[in-house]
Design a protein around this motif. Structure first.
Motif, PDB file in Angstrom:
ATOM      1  N   VAL A 186      39.061  19.710 -14.366  1.00  0.00           N
ATOM      2  CA  VAL A 186      37.921  20.022 -15.393  1.00  0.00           C
ATOM      3  C   VAL A 186      37.101  18.928 -15.620  1.00  0.00           C
ATOM      4  O   VAL A 186      36.082  18.734 -15.579  1.00  0.00           O
ATOM      5  CB  VAL A 186      38.298  21.351 -16.446  1.00  0.00           C
ATOM      6  N   ARG A 187      37.758  17.964 -16.189  1.00  0.00           N
ATOM      7  CA  ARG A 187      36.981  16.850 -16.843  1.00  0.00           C
ATOM      8  C   ARG A 187      36.600  15.902 -15.745  1.00  0.00           C
ATOM      9  O   ARG A 187      35.282  15.453 -15.865  1.00  0.00           O
ATOM     10  CB  ARG A 187      38.179  16.057 -17.748  1.00  0.00           C
ATOM     11  N   GLU A 188      37.344  15.763 -14.762  1.00  0.00           N
ATOM     12  CA  GLU A 188      36.800  14.755 -13.595  1.00  0.00           C
ATOM     13  C   GLU A 188      35.759  15.488 -12.758  1.00  0.00           C
ATOM     14  O   GLU A 188      34.516  14.935 -12.576  1.00  0.00           O
ATOM     15  CB  GLU A 188      37.810  14.361 -12.661  1.00  0.00           C
ATOM     16  N   VAL A 189      35.952  16.617 -12.471  1.00  0.00           N
ATOM     17  CA  VAL A 189      34.617  17.544 -11.856  1.00  0.00           C
ATOM     18  C   VAL A 189      33.462  17.671 -12.710  1.00  0.00           C
ATOM     19  O   VAL A 189      32.317  17.430 -12.195  1.00  0.00           O
ATOM     20  CB  VAL A 189      35.166  18.679 -11.265  1.00  0.00           C
ATOM     21  N   ASP A 213      39.575  27.228 -18.465  1.00  0.00           N
ATOM     22  CA  ASP A 213      38.038  27.342 -18.210  1.00  0.00           C
ATOM     23  C   ASP A 213      37.354  26.272 -17.407  1.00  0.00           C
ATOM     24  O   ASP A 213      37.102  25.230 -17.965  1.00  0.00           O
ATOM     25  CB  ASP A 213      37.322  27.570 -19.787  1.00  0.00           C
ATOM     26  N   PHE A 214      37.410  26.631 -16.043  1.00  0.00           N
ATOM     27  CA  PHE A 214      36.915  25.659 -15.266  1.00  0.00           C
ATOM     28  C   PHE A 214      35.284  25.462 -15.466  1.00  0.00           C
ATOM     29  O   PHE A 214      34.837  26.109 -16.223  1.00  0.00           O
ATOM     30  CB  PHE A 214      37.037  25.915 -13.816  1.00  0.00           C
ATOM     31  N   VAL A 215      34.747  24.531 -14.564  1.00  0.00           N
ATOM     32  CA  VAL A 215      33.327  24.185 -14.600  1.00  0.00           C
ATOM     33  C   VAL A 215      32.350  25.383 -13.950  1.00  0.00           C
ATOM     34  O   VAL A 215      32.926  26.030 -13.291  1.00  0.00           O
ATOM     35  CB  VAL A 215      32.963  22.978 -14.002  1.00  0.00           C
ATOM     36  N   ALA A 216      31.317  25.458 -14.434  1.00  0.00           N
ATOM     37  CA  ALA A 216      30.321  26.512 -14.286  1.00  0.00           C
ATOM     38  C   ALA A 216      29.810  26.257 -12.541  1.00  0.00           C
ATOM     39  O   ALA A 216      29.859  24.935 -12.074  1.00  0.00           O
ATOM     40  CB  ALA A 216      29.092  26.785 -14.915  1.00  0.00           C
ATOM     41  N   SER A 217      29.233  27.103 -11.915  1.00  0.00           N
ATOM     42  CA  SER A 217      29.117  26.992 -10.250  1.00  0.00           C
ATOM     43  C   SER A 217      27.981  25.817 -10.049  1.00  0.00           C
ATOM     44  O   SER A 217      28.116  25.108  -9.335  1.00  0.00           O
ATOM     45  CB  SER A 217      28.689  28.151  -9.670  1.00  0.00           C
ATOM     46  N   MET A 218      27.131  25.719 -11.052  1.00  0.00           N
ATOM     47  CA  MET A 218      26.074  24.787 -10.666  1.00  0.00           C
ATOM     48  C   MET A 218      26.407  23.199 -10.994  1.00  0.00           C
ATOM     49  O   MET A 218      26.038  22.321 -10.363  1.00  0.00           O
ATOM     50  CB  MET A 218      24.748  25.210 -11.512  1.00  0.00           C
ATOM     51  N   THR A 219      27.590  23.316 -11.936  1.00  0.00           N
ATOM     52  CA  THR A 219      28.099  22.077 -12.073  1.00  0.00           C
ATOM     53  C   THR A 219      28.985  21.318 -10.934  1.00  0.00           C
ATOM     54  O   THR A 219      28.764  20.375 -10.552  1.00  0.00           O
ATOM     55  CB  THR A 219      29.032  22.228 -13.434  1.00  0.00           C
ATOM     56  N   LEU A 220      29.681  22.563 -10.409  1.00  0.00           N
ATOM     57  CA  LEU A 220      30.287  22.026  -9.029  1.00  0.00           C
ATOM     58  C   LEU A 220      29.587  21.594  -8.080  1.00  0.00           C
ATOM     59  O   LEU A 220      29.866  20.859  -7.307  1.00  0.00           O
ATOM     60  CB  LEU A 220      31.306  23.090  -8.925  1.00  0.00           C
TER      61      LEU A 220
END
Length: 776
Positions: free
Chosen positions: A345-348, A105-112
């Motif tokens: 995921v943690r770093e981003v 489960d990667f980060v959501a788009s606005m987080t990226l």
């Protein structure tokens, strides 16, 4: 996407099969034309349709979106696709298979997007592309990259930004990462799918200028920087026709003007005329239906659909297929490097966190913290609908995250909230929580605390952390009331803040949110505000890394935080307060409902006029002098930076900007350098006050270290669209190049003399109504 049973038994049983008596060529990358010529007309009509959604338990990849049609006699395999934006969406179990299948489960788009980091986007895309490959599929239906036109859009959690340049470049990084693994990316939803209410019938009506400068621009940047193998068309209509059936859009602009040669696929169930979609250049219709097959076949046989067009559609599908894992015989391991992806995921996730306010409390030095708010114990890792992954293997809680970096979390509150949330779950879902929902399920109301409970928490902690949550999804937009805090949230902030401040202790608020909300009405009551967004499965670790100072916050807002709803000009043309939400949902699901035909068209339901024109987000607030809570590009750090020795040079049509960025504080940190450009006489020529034209992110700079950042802008990048001339034009004159730390904060600037530039384009995509367009 829509979960609808469109595929009849006739198509379902034929999917993946074909036969012919004589020897025929087998598909390879060098004989595509020969294979097209060897196909029967029936096979061609099947190939342009999908094979249904793979939601049944005995599907090869249960829980995935679908597949393309296979023709074994010609060496054409089925290829398999899946959502979502945050990772591979599929069921964790397969029939007669003991193994678990839990994608990351990667980060959501606005987080990226808040990282303002192309390399971060590449890493996320690469991880997702790798998991698609190793789990046996070919094609990920992402990234979503519609512009964030309004803060209440239901799918903002899937989108990147209000700015086309930031959206396009982050999407390009993501696409390049996905396709570096040999997996097909599918940017979507093309185009102007900026609301969920009645998305299958709504007409987005806008000027040619707004379409080209704002909405198309993001996709154009992405296409030219990443060359996606596929693009998904959107549900909505645009200036008249459905996007999926709009030849001026799909062919004249994208193929003829931009030179893109990939494959279009419809959104699932999009459009209302399969033959017109073929003519427009939309190559594949998903999930496919027998009616579509019969309509296309009849049109091809009668000449209503020319064989040249159908053959072109088929050829582009085959050009996609020959690149895929299944065509090339890749043997999936079912063992992607999930540990490495978790670290990404943690770093981003940490780099995407935006520090909005800090009155000296962060990073937290005390070791005892009390967590308030239901979201602190029921963290939201991403959105609902097909933009989020299926039920994940885990989401790191805020409790676990804080403990991992050495904090003691006040235990009585953990026990209290555990029981309280369990009771709320029973109240909200007496028959159990639904396994899947397009729209977000209801969340627990905030707990009311007694004075005794608060006193005990204060005595047992050094600082209070309050988490507020917002979740959005498909099929419906958020209401205006959801922009503001509800009474329970207001009371929680008020009572906790007053109690802690009375004892000389401080309060931090975490915003675990899917899109901007009101902060102006309450932020003066607290000492720090951190916009964590939604960081996927490692959320608890990422948030704790920032709160503890393990990671210096370096995210910047990819959209504006307005003071109140209605401040943005676009707000008056958005379904923020649809009287009948059931009616809005019905429109989303059904295109041919009798009720749709009987009633009069309703503004912002059946049609939405983009009267703000090019003045979306900061372009409006900045150009018209409107105050905001936090501007586009804003974000604090635990250190400080100086911008020195700004220089510019011009070589032909390329302008090069260099600036030294120095860490002048006491902590190591990264910094985003934002390059805005102001055109001469912008008000007189009806152009935005300034526009983002490039950005860069430094490496980790130690105190006292300096990095020289170089950014380039072309004369073409500075162009505006002139509707009368049907041309892109850069006016000659002196342009101001500004190094900014947000849209409102100019750190350094230089003047550059720019030559005129013009490029004629096709005079297409005119609005079919007269619009009352905003001008400066």
């Amino acid at each position: 996407m829509i979960q609808k049973v469109r595929l009849t038994l006739a198509v379902a049983t034929l999917c993946g099969y074909g036969f012919h008596a004589t020897a025929q060529p087998k598909l390879n990358a060098n004989n595509i034309d020969e294979v097209v010529n060897a196909m029967t007309i029936e096979e061609k009509c099947h190939l342009v349709l999908g094979c249904g959604m793979h939601f049944n338990d005995d599907a090869k990849f249960p829980g995935t979106a679908g597949s393309s049609y296979g023709i074994p006699r010609l060496g054409i395999p089925e290829t398999y696709c899946a959502d979502s934006q945050q990772g591979l969406r599929m069921d964790s179990k397969r029939a007669w298979d003991h193994r678990d299948y839990y994608p990351t489960d990667f980060v959501a788009s606005m987080t990226l997007a808040s990282t303002w980091d192309r390399e971060a986007a590449y890493k996320v895309g690469k991880g997702i592309g790798n998991e698609v490959r190793e789990f046996g599929l070919d094609w990920i239906l992402s990234p979503s990259m519609n512009l964030i036109r309004n803060v209440l859009c239901g799918r903002n959690h899937e989108y990147y930004s209000e700015d086309p340049y930031l959206s396009g470049t982050i999407a390009a990084g993501y696409v390049n990462g996905v396709q570096s693994e040999g997996t097909a990316a599918c940017p979507k939803h093309f185009i102007a799918n900026n609301q969920e209410t009645n998305r299958s019938n709504n007409i987005s009506q806008m000027s040619q200028r707004a379409l080209r400068e704002i909405y198309l621009r993001a996709f154009e940047i992405m296409i030219k920087e990443s060359n996606p193998w596929t693009i998904m068309t959107s549900y909505n209509k645009l200036n008249g026709p459905y996007a999926v059936q709009n030849r001026e859009l799909l062919t004249t602009i994208v193929r003829d003007e931009w030179g893109w040669k990939g494959m279009y696929v419809s959104d699932w169930g999009g459009g209302d005329n399969a033959v017109e979609a073929m003519k427009a250049g939309n190559d594949m219709l998903q999930p496919g239906s027998d009616k579509q097959y019969q309509d296309i076949l009849a049109a091809a046989k009668t000449g209503q659909l020319s064989m040249d067009i159908l053959n072109a559609n088929v050829k582009r599908i085959l050009e996609y297929i020959v690149k895929t894992h299944n065509f090339n015989g890749y043997k999936a391991t079912n063992e992607p490097n999930l540990k490495a992806h978790a670290q990404v995921v943690r770093e981003v996730g940490a780099d995407g966190i935006v520090l909005l306010k800090n009155n000296g409390i962060l990073p937290i030095t005390g070791k005892h913290v009390a967590l308030f708010g239901c979201a602190s114990y029921d963290w939201i890792s991403g959105g609902s609908g097909f933009g989020g992954v299926s039920v994940g293997h885990y989401t790191v809680s805020l409790v676990e995250g804080m403990r991992s970096v050495g904090y003691d979390v006040y235990k009585p509150l953990i026990k209290t909230y555990k029981q309280y949330i369990a009771d709320e779950e029973k109240r909200l879902f007496p028959n159990g929580r639904p396994q899947f929902s397009l729209t977000p399920p209801a969340r627990a109301a905030e707990k009311v605390f007694t004075a005794e409970e608060l006193s005990a928490a204060i005595n047992g902690s050094d600082v209070a952390i309050i988490s507020l949550g917002r979740k959005s999804g498909e099929a419906a937009d958020r209401s205006e009331s959801d922009f503001y805090l509800n009474d329970g949230e207001k009371q929680l902030i008020k009572t906790v803040s007053e109690a802690y401040h009375a004892k000389g202790k401080k309060v931090v608020v975490l915003l675990d949110i899917c899109s901007p909300i009101d902060v102006s009405s309450w932020q003066d009551q607290v000492d720090a505000v951190v916009c964590t967004w939604q960081g996927g499965q490692e959320s608890g670790f990422a948030v704790a890394d920032v709160l503890s100072g393990t990671v210096n916050p370096n995210g910047k807002l990819p959209m504006t935080f307005q003071i109140k709803y209605g401040d943005a000009y676009a707000d008056k043309n958005f379904p923020a307060n649809v009287d009948d939400k059931t009616l809005g949902a019905m429109f989303m699901w059904g295109r041919n409902k009798d009720d749709n035909k009987k009633r009069e068209p309703q503004k912002n339901i059946d049609f939405t006029n983009y009267e703000e024109d090019i003045y979306v987000g900061y372009r409006y607030f900045d150009s018209f002098g409107k105050p905001v809570a936090y501007p586009f590009g804003y974000g604090l750090s635990y250190t400080t930076f100086a911008y020195e020795n700004l220089t510019s040079s011009v070589d032909g049509d390329v302008i090069t900007i260099k600036v030294d960025v120095k860490n002048t504080g006491k902590k190591a940190g990264r910094n985003v350098v934002e390059l805005f450009v102001a055109a001469p006489n912008s008000k007189k020529t009806n152009k935005p006050e300034k526009e983002l034209r490039n950005y860069a992110k430094t490496r980790l700079l130690q105190p006292g270290q300096t990095e020289t950042v170089t950014m380039k802008v072309t004369t073409e990048d500075l162009a505006s669209f002139n509707e009368k001339a049907s041309a892109w034009k850069t006016d000659a004159g002196v342009y101001t190049f500004m190094i900014c730390s947000s849209a409102n904060d100019i750190e350094a600037q230089t003047a550059v003399k720019v030559k005129a530039w013009t490029k004629k384009v096709n005079n297409v995509m005119k609005p079919n109504v007269k619009l009352n367009i905003l001008r400066r």
